[in-house]
Each structure stands twice: as structure tokens, then as C-alpha cells.
Write an enzyme that holds these catalytic residues in place. Structure first.
Site, mmCIF file in Angstrom:
data_model
loop_
_atom_site.group_PDB
_atom_site.id
_atom_site.type_symbol
_atom_site.label_atom_id
_atom_site.label_comp_id
_atom_site.label_asym_id
_atom_site.label_seq_id
_atom_site.Cartn_x
_atom_site.Cartn_y
_atom_site.Cartn_z
ATOM 1 N N HIS A 291 37.408 52.873 35.136
ATOM 2 C CA HIS A 291 37.055 53.682 36.303
ATOM 3 C C HIS A 291 35.544 53.688 36.455
ATOM 4 C CE1 HIS A 291 36.888 57.040 39.087
ATOM 5 N NE2 HIS A 291 38.165 56.787 39.317
ATOM 6 N N ASP B 199 46.418 55.633 37.896
ATOM 7 C CA ASP B 199 47.446 54.698 38.361
ATOM 8 C C ASP B 199 48.297 54.128 37.234
ATOM 9 O OD1 ASP B 199 46.763 54.795 41.105
ATOM 10 O OD2 ASP B 199 44.989 53.618 40.661
HETATM 11 N N1 CMC Z 1 40.468 45.165 32.475
HETATM 12 C C1 CMC Z 1 39.608 44.363 31.820
HETATM 13 N N2 CMC Z 1 38.258 44.488 31.906
HETATM 14 C C2 CMC Z 1 37.775 45.457 32.687
HETATM 15 C C3 CMC Z 1 38.618 46.328 33.408
HETATM 16 C C4 CMC Z 1 40.014 46.160 33.281
HETATM 17 N N3 CMC Z 1 40.852 46.962 33.934
HETATM 18 N N4 CMC Z 1 37.865 47.188 34.126
HETATM 19 C C5 CMC Z 1 36.597 46.879 33.867
HETATM 20 N N5 CMC Z 1 36.535 45.828 32.995
HETATM 21 C C6 CMC Z 1 35.314 45.246 32.403
HETATM 22 C C7 CMC Z 1 34.559 44.381 33.403
HETATM 23 O O1 CMC Z 1 34.994 43.032 33.353
HETATM 24 C C8 CMC Z 1 33.132 44.567 32.935
HETATM 25 O O2 CMC Z 1 32.948 43.784 31.778
HETATM 26 P P1 CMC Z 1 31.475 43.143 31.447
HETATM 27 O O3 CMC Z 1 30.569 44.338 31.255
HETATM 28 O O4 CMC Z 1 31.694 42.333 30.222
HETATM 29 O O5 CMC Z 1 31.115 42.304 32.651
HETATM 30 C C9 CMC Z 1 33.092 46.032 32.501
HETATM 31 O O6 CMC Z 1 34.436 46.336 32.094
HETATM 32 C C10 CMC Z 1 32.651 46.998 33.601
HETATM 33 O O7 CMC Z 1 33.510 46.803 34.717
HETATM 34 P P2 CMC Z 1 33.068 46.847 36.261
HETATM 35 O O8 CMC Z 1 33.972 45.982 37.057
HETATM 36 O O9 CMC Z 1 31.593 46.602 36.345
HETATM 37 O O10 CMC Z 1 33.337 48.375 36.569
HETATM 38 P P3 CMC Z 1 33.414 49.019 38.001
HETATM 39 O O11 CMC Z 1 32.947 50.401 37.829
HETATM 40 O O12 CMC Z 1 32.723 48.164 38.996
HETATM 41 O O13 CMC Z 1 34.982 48.958 38.338
HETATM 42 C C11 CMC Z 1 37.265 49.480 38.418
HETATM 43 C C12 CMC Z 1 35.848 50.005 38.171
HETATM 44 C C13 CMC Z 1 38.225 50.648 38.461
HETATM 45 C C14 CMC Z 1 37.321 48.745 39.779
HETATM 46 C C15 CMC Z 1 37.645 48.496 37.270
HETATM 47 O O14 CMC Z 1 37.656 49.201 36.048
HETATM 48 C C16 CMC Z 1 38.993 47.827 37.512
HETATM 49 O O15 CMC Z 1 39.036 46.776 38.171
HETATM 50 N N6 CMC Z 1 40.115 48.418 36.986
HETATM 51 C C17 CMC Z 1 41.430 47.889 37.256
HETATM 52 C C18 CMC Z 1 41.888 48.332 38.638
HETATM 53 C C19 CMC Z 1 42.275 49.810 38.663
HETATM 54 O O16 CMC Z 1 42.998 50.283 37.799
HETATM 55 N N7 CMC Z 1 41.823 50.498 39.703
HETATM 56 C C20 CMC Z 1 42.161 51.926 39.912
HETATM 57 C C21 CMC Z 1 40.982 52.835 39.743
HETATM 58 S S1 CMC Z 1 41.468 54.559 39.591
HETATM 59 C C22 CMC Z 1 42.161 54.977 41.118
HETATM 60 C C23 CMC Z 1 41.211 54.855 42.221
HETATM 61 O O17 CMC Z 1 40.150 55.486 42.208
HETATM 62 O O18 CMC Z 1 41.560 54.185 43.185
#
Ligand code: CMC
Length: 429
Positions: free
Chosen positions: A306, A363
Site C-alpha cells: 500500500h 483487498d
Molecule cells: N508484490 C510484489 N512487490 C511489490 C508489491 C506487490 N504487491 N507491491 C509493491 N512491491 C514492491 C515494488 O516492486 C517496489 O520494489 P522495489 O523497491 O524493489 O522497486 C516496492 O515494493 C515499492 O512498491 P511501489 O510500486 O513503489 O509502491 P507504490 O506505493 O507505488 O504502490 C501499490 C502501491 C498498492 C500500487 C502496490 O503495492 C501494488 O501494486 N500492490 C498490488 C495491488 C494492490 O493490492 N492494490 C490495492 C491497494 S489497497 C486498495 C486501494 O487503495 O485501492
């Protein structure tokens, strides 16, 4: 405490005010920065940008705290209902008995969509995704209530809000019925909000759907836990659209579109698809975890991570508990729940997820409850949209009623070609 920050740009010191919120979170107010220095700030994905001041919802992502208008989500989940929480978010206070009756009556009075809107449903192909139908139909609703658009006959905001909150579930249920080739079921005034939605989804003209109280309570809880979450992608979208003085329905329709993506509300559908794939492939979850850690695989552990929570999402804790209770009550064994638990166990002990502070989010378990209730997978994100509606409405109201609101208009750093002459078509290579 010093209430200014000093910024040194090429030896020139600029003082910028520090703003402090009621929970002591701090921001540097850079609104005068460009005028004073010619510089803007750059923050891809807005991870470090406060886009507004808001009184609605507080999150402390490090501690895993979520409060609506100051009240902890755990207390609301245990003691309140979705309709009460909607009142809390939109009106700013929990309703007393009389206010709750008035609000519930207003929802009931506005529950039926305009009969002519039914023709619009006919135009969608049967395989249309219900999120596409939902956003289109929410936007179309404003066509049937011209007073929404007329600046002279501005309708009472509370009536508009109640109409949107009530009709979103009617539109959602009609969209589902249409996708299954089933006749639309009209709302029943004697039912409460969530029971009425289940009735419109699952009753038939010849047979009333008899929802078990635990099922109604579980879905009501899902709505309640999704009701607001401060400046997430869809709510920020609603505020952005609202800042142009677009109407409530247009702004909420934009929120639905933003919510649809798999990184946001679409994640609940993506989680179930992921669990089903793992189950089908015979994997115990370990292969998938390995793939999710490998950037080249293009896979992520959906329902994990998140932007704000760097701790267990408090909503996930509540949902996980209710998921276990509901499945036990319904005497349902779901292999996908076992896979989810194995994935969680593996991930929270894996250095990749621990170092990046990736925990289950809302989720991760909500889809398993919805599956147990009989809600089809393509409706999962629609359920999220119904739940999020009070938050969108409250945020719209905050933008709309704040006389100091300016149109939201970020800047950019241009990285394209610099000035060059036009070349006629004959001379182009
Ligand atoms: N699985 C594997 N790696 C992950 C995941 C995941 N679910 N989420 C983040 N990472 C890694 C990402 O690859 C990055 O690694 P590195 O630092 O080595 O490059 C690090 O963790 C930070 O991730 P980010 O993408 O920079 O984080 P963000 O804040 O931009 O994204 C997020 C947040 C929720 C989009 C992401 O965690 C994600 O894609 N999660 C899966 C989708 C999900 O469950 N979404 C629902 C969110 S909660 C409900 C809502 O608010 O809608």
C-alpha cells in the site's frame, strides 16, 4: 517550534511556512515557491504531496491507524452500520435517532432509478464490464435531474447525495442482472440499504431472495470498511473533477473509472483471479511468491502493499476475522482461503516483503467473503465503488463548499523536444 522551513537555492535562502495538521503531521507550504524562486517541486506519483487540507479521514500508515471523522475504524466496524457511517462522513457527525431516520427515509425515497434509464442498460453488450456500466450510468443520472445542472435551481446537496448513494446500488444491481440476462428487480422500501442491494441482485420475480443476517452484516461491513480512505487515486480524481465545478454525478463517475484499475479497486478482482490461478496450477503459493519477487515476471502479489500503510492495513485485520467467521457460519470450505493464508504466512516472513513493508491490504480477503456471499468476481470492484461512495461525496462536498478552492492544476517538467521549425510534408524524411 520553528514554523518556517529554509530552502537554499544557489545560495539564496527562501523561507517557506510549515503547516501542521490536527494529528501533528507536518507539511512545507510551497504554494508561493514558483512566484518567489521560479522553481516548482517534482513528485512523481504524488507520494510526497499533500494536495489539500481535509477534515474527513485520518490515516497513520506507519502505525496502521484509520479513523473516519476521528472515530477508529475498529469501533465503527464493531458497532456501526454503513448508512450511519455514510452520514458521519458526508454530514460530519454520527446521526442521532431522528437524523438517522430522516437520512434512511431519504435514501429509500430516492432508491428507484428513473424508468427511462432502463433503456440505457439495453444498449450495453451482455459481456460489458459492470464498472463501465456503473460509471456511464452514474454520469447519465444527471441528465434525468436537470436541477443538478441548473445554477439557479440548485438542489439541496443532501438530496443529491442521498440520490447518488441510494441509486448507485440500484444501478449496480441492474448492471449485474443485465449481464446475466435476468430481469431487473426493483428496490423494496421496507429493506435496509444492504439487504435491499442483495434483494435487487438475487431475488427473482417468482422468488424472493432470503439473505441470512450474517451475509447482510458481512457485506455491510465490506461497504463500511471501504467508505473512505483519504487521498487515494479515485478520491483525488473526484476532488480534481469537482475543482472544475463539475457536478457531483460527473465527479463520482470519474471516481468509478479511477477505481477500476487493478492497482486500486480492481485489486479485489485481481486477488481472486490470482488465487484461482494458483489453485488451478497446483502450486502451494511458493512458486507464485518467487515470481512476485522477480521484477521480470511482471507479477505482483495482489492484495499486498500500500502506498500509505507500511504496516498491516487495519481493514485487512477486520476483514480476515469476519471472513473466518462467515465461512464457519455458512459451513463453507474454500480452498482459495487456505491458499490466501499460506501466501500471507509466506510473505510476512519473507525478507523481500518485510524489507519493503508489504502487508496484506483490504483487498486480500474481501474477495473471499464476496465469493462466499455469491457475488460474481466481475462485481467485486463495483462493491468497492458502492462502499467508497460516501467518501467521494464527502470529499466532493469539501471541495465544493470551500470558497478558497482553486481549480486543481498541477505543473510539469517538460522533457520533450525544444523549439524546431515546421517541415512541409514533401520535405519530411
Ligand atoms: N508484490 C510484489 N512487490 C511489490 C508489491 C506487490 N504487491 N507491491 C509493491 N512491491 C514492491 C515494488 O516492486 C517496489 O520494489 P522495489 O523497491 O524493489 O522497486 C516496492 O515494493 C515499492 O512498491 P511501489 O510500486 O513503489 O509502491 P507504490 O506505493 O507505488 O504502490 C501499490 C502501491 C498498492 C500500487 C502496490 O503495492 C501494488 O501494486 N500492490 C498490488 C495491488 C494492490 O493490492 N492494490 C490495492 C491497494 S489497497 C486498495 C486501494 O487503495 O485501492
Amino acid at each position: 517550534m520553528n514554523n518556517t522551513a529554509k530552502l537554499n537555492i544557489n545560495g539564496q535562502i527562501h523561507e517557506l511556512p510549515i503547516v501542521e495538521g490536527s494529528e501533528h503531521e507536518k507539511a512545507i507550504d510551497i504554494s508561493s515557491l514558483r512566484n518567489k524562486t521560479g522553481y516548482i517541486t517534482l513528485d512523481d506519483g504524488y507520494g510526497n504531496t499533500g494536495s489539500c487540507r481535509s477534515e474527513i479521514t485520518f490515516i497513520d500508515g506507519e502505525k496502521g491507524i484509520l479513523r473516519y471523522r476521528g472515530i477508529p475504524i475498529e469501533e465503527l466496524a464493531e458497532k456501526s452500520t454503513f448508512v450511519e457511517v455514510a452520514h458521519l462522513l458526508i454530514m460530519g457527525k454520527l446521526p442521532n435517532q431522528e437524523e438517522l431516520k430522516r437520512f434512511s427515509d431519504l435514501l429509500t425515497k430516492n432508491e428507484t432509478i428513473h424508468e427511462d434509464m432502463k433503456f440505457h442498460f439495453e444498449g450495453f453488450p451482455s459481456h460489458a464490464h459492470p464498472m463501465a456500466i456503473l460509471s456511464s450510468m452514474i454520469n447519465a443520472t444527471s441528465c434525468f435531474y436537470p436541477e443538478i445542472l441548473s445554477s439557479e435551481r440548485q438542489e439541496d446537496f443532501v438530496v443529491q447525495a442521498a440520490r447518488l448513494l441510494s441509486q448507485v446500488r440500484t444501478i449496480a444491481a441492474f448492471a449485474y442482472r443485465k449481464s446475466r440476462g435476468l430481469p431487473a428487480i426493483y428496490p423494496k422500501p421496507s429493506y435496509k440499504y444492504t439487504a435491499n442491494f442483495l434483494h435487487m441482485m438475487f431475488s427473482n420475480p417468482y422468488q424472493e431472495f432470503d439473505a441470512e443476517p450474517e451475509v447482510i452484516k458481512a457485506l455491510d461491513l465490506i461497504f463500511l470498511l471501504h467508505a473512505d480512505h483519504e487521498q487515494n487515486c479515485s478520491t483525488a480524481t473526484v476532488r480534481m473533477v469537482a475543482s472544475s465545478k463539475a457536478n457531483l454525478f460527473a465527479s463520482a463517475a470519474a471516481g468509478v473509472c479511477a477505481l477500476w484499475g487493478p492497482l486500486h479497486g480492481g485489486a479485489n478482482q485481481a486477488v481472486l483471479e490470482m488465487l484461482a490461478d494458483i489453485h488451478r496450477s497446483g502450486d502451494d503459493g511458493s512458486k507464485f511468491i518467487a515470481a512476485a519477487k522477480d521484477k521480470k515476471s511482471g507479477k505482483r502479489l495482489m492484495g499486498f502493499g500500500h502506498r500509505v500503510y507500511k504496516n498491516y492495513d487495519p481493514r485487512a485485520k477486520i476483514i480476515k476475522k469476519r471472513c473466518d467467521q462467515l465461512l464457519a457460519k455458512l459451513k463453507r470450505v474454500d480452498p482459495l482461503l487456505d491458499i490466501a493464508k499460506k501466501l500471507e504466512e509466506a510473505a510476512i516472513n519473507d525478507p523481500y516483503f518485510v524489507e519493503r513493508k508489504l502487508y496484506p491490504n483490504v483487498d486480500f480477503y474481501s474477495g473471499i467473503i464476496m465469493r462466499a456471499i455469491g457475488i460474481p468476481i466481475e462485481m467485486f470492484t463495483v462493491i468497492f465503488a458502492i462502499g467508497r461512495m460516501p467518501g467521494w461525496i464527502a470529499n466532493y462536498r469539501e471541495v465544493h463548499e470551500n470558497l478558497e478552492t482553486r481549480i486543481y492544476r498541477p505543473r510539469q517538467i517538460y522533457t520533450g523536444l525544444t523549439q524546431r521549425p515546421y517541415v512541409s510534408v514533401k520535405e519530411r524524411v
